[in-house]
Design an enzyme around this catalytic site. Structure first.
Site, PDB file in Angstrom:
ATOM      1  CE1 TYR A 182     -57.331  12.293  31.294  1.00 31.03           C
ATOM      2  CE2 TYR A 182     -57.958  14.410  31.432  1.00 31.03           C
ATOM      3  CZ  TYR A 182     -57.003  13.412  30.789  1.00 31.03           C
ATOM      4  OH  TYR A 182     -55.931  13.953  30.080  1.00 31.03           O
TER       5      TYR A 182
ATOM      6  CB  THR B 185     -56.027  10.863  24.139  1.00 31.68           C
ATOM      7  OG1 THR B 185     -55.051   9.824  24.471  1.00 31.68           O
ATOM      8  CG2 THR B 185     -57.221  10.119  23.268  1.00 31.68           C
ATOM      9  CD  GLU B 186     -52.994  12.570  29.126  1.00 29.89           C
ATOM     10  OE1 GLU B 186     -51.720  12.794  29.316  1.00 29.89           O
ATOM     11  OE2 GLU B 186     -53.780  12.558  30.034  1.00 29.89           O
ATOM     12  CB  SER B 187     -49.647  15.958  22.796  1.00 26.35           C
ATOM     13  OG  SER B 187     -48.247  16.118  22.366  1.00 26.35           O
TER      14      SER B 187
END
Length: 420
Positions: free
Chosen positions: A201, A357-359
């Site tokens: 990040y 990008t996130e899951s």
């Protein structure tokens, strides 16, 4: 991912934003032996800096005379010509795989925003025929970092990213945040070897040089990020440039994607107009150091659907999707839910490739309606997501984030999304 507020003990850390040290910028002696060969080619493009010094030559992307190229740098005009091209026998300084060492010492200032997120070849003309010249910004590392043979490949729309995973650099408990040490990060990257790409990040805790070294060692790629507005764009770009130069021979292909922010529009921290401004700043800064791959903001489905102009400048549509927050979705249906949300995003931003990008799914917390929380539920959700996606998706998260705060709005699950 939705974030929670931190207790007062972290205020001091938040106030030192921008004070992150970058010991990785220390200079080291480098001795390079260059061997030249000569060959004749056609349609040569000579790249020079603003002082007229040649940087490299490309013969890959050619257009009709007078047409502006978008392949590598702007304003590249290609004319039909024949030139004797002198170029290194190898595409650039090829470095042996170094003995693994982590020479970074993260400081406590790396915690500055933890409370806010969860988440080239030279040429000599051989004839009087015109050889086209492109002017590119000069850089202290231009000749070392440039990779003309690979730059046009970055971000090709036909590409896809392998199944990825997200990585968190912090440790500790609620109210007591620490940075993971370089050795701890290296050990955790070893556990993430099965994933073809790892999302970081920013440069919290000095993660960038560690991530580049480990990704090279494990034959992985990285999704880098700049957590604006908390992180300084130039600081992160400089850290990326230095790490790529020192640990990957200046080859930027190890960085597949760069995010310019993460859910800041959703959190009403920045406006869409501000995101566009940030995008331009990041694009400019990255192109100066040799990265020409895809970049874009990361947002939630509601933010993108409500403000589809977020996609206007983005090379790809980047979105975080968590089925757990939908009360009508069972863990075993998580993959189906994510696919349906991806379609909503595609409808809002047609003709744009969508990358999740996130899951993921938490293993602890408070169950709500059909969204149950348990180790077995998490396993079922991850299985469902993996059955629906084998590319262009990052599982969230590699390890639990025990430093985060519990909150009813996130069903007390913020700390427990680790799947490894």
């Amino acid at each position: 991912m939705r974030v929670t507020a931190f207790s007062g003990v972290l205020v001091g850390a938040a106030m030192v934003a921008g004070a992150i040290g970058y010991p990785l910028l220390a200079e080291r002696a480098l001795i390079t032996e260059t061997v030249y060969i000569t060959k004749s080619v056609t349609n040569a493009v000579v790249y020079i800096d603003e002082h007229g010094s040649p940087i490299y030559t490309s013969t890959i992307a050619t257009l009709d005379p007078g047409i502006e190229s978008t392949a590598v740098v702007p304003s590249v005009v290609v004319a039909s010509s024949t030139a004797a091209v002198i170029e290194p026998a190898l595409p650039g300084p090829v470095l042996p795989t170094p003995a693994f060492s982590l020479d970074v010492q993260p400081t406590s200032a790396s915690l500055s925003h933890a409370a806010e997120r969860p988440a080239e070849h030279t040429t000599a003309p051989a004839s009087s025929q015109a050889t086209s010249v492109a002017v590119v910004p000069s850089s202290s590392q231009a000749a070392f970092n440039s990779q003309p043979s690979s730059a046009p490949e970055q971000g090709k729309s036909s590409d896809s990213f392998p199944l990825g995973i997200t990585y968190d650099t912090f440790k500790g408990s609620q109210g007591s945040i620490e940075c993971k040490t370089p050795d701890e990060m290296a050990a955790e990257f070893e556990k993430m070897k099965e994933f073809g790409i790892v999302r970081i990040y920013g440069n919290d805790c000095g993660v960038i040089p560690v991530a580049v070294q480990q990704a090279r060692k494990n034959n992985q790629k990285l999704m880098a990020g700049i957590y604006t507005p908390n992180q300084d764009i130039q600081d992160v770009v400089s850290a990326l440039s230095d790490a790529v130069s020192r640990y990957n021979g200046g080859d930027w292909s190890i960085i597949s994607l760069v995010s310019v922010e993460n859910e800041r529009v959703n959190a009403r921290v920045v406006t869409v107009a501000k995101v566009h401004d940030i995008f331009d700043q990041v694009r400019n800064a990255l192109s100066k150091v040799g990265y020409y791959g895809p970049i874009g903001p990361v947002e939630t489905v509601p933010a993108i659907v409500n403000s589809p102009d977020l996609c206007d400048k983005s090379d790809m549509t980047l979105v975080n999707i968590h089925a757990f927050f939908d009360p009508n979705t069972k863990a075993e249906d998580a993959g189906t839910f994510v696919k349906s949300e991806v379609q909503r995003v595609k409808n809002a931003c047609p003709n744009k490739r969508v990358v999740v990008t996130e899951s993921g799914w938490p293993s602890q917390g408070t169950s709500h309606d059909k969204a149950e929380v348990s180790k077995s539920a998490q396993a079922a959700a991850i299985k469902s997501i993996r059955a629906s996606f084998d590319h262009d998706l990052f599982l969230f998260n590699a390890f639990d984030s025990t430093w985060k705060s519990d909150d009813d709005s996130t069903f007390n699950a913020e700390r427990w999304w680790g799947i490894l």
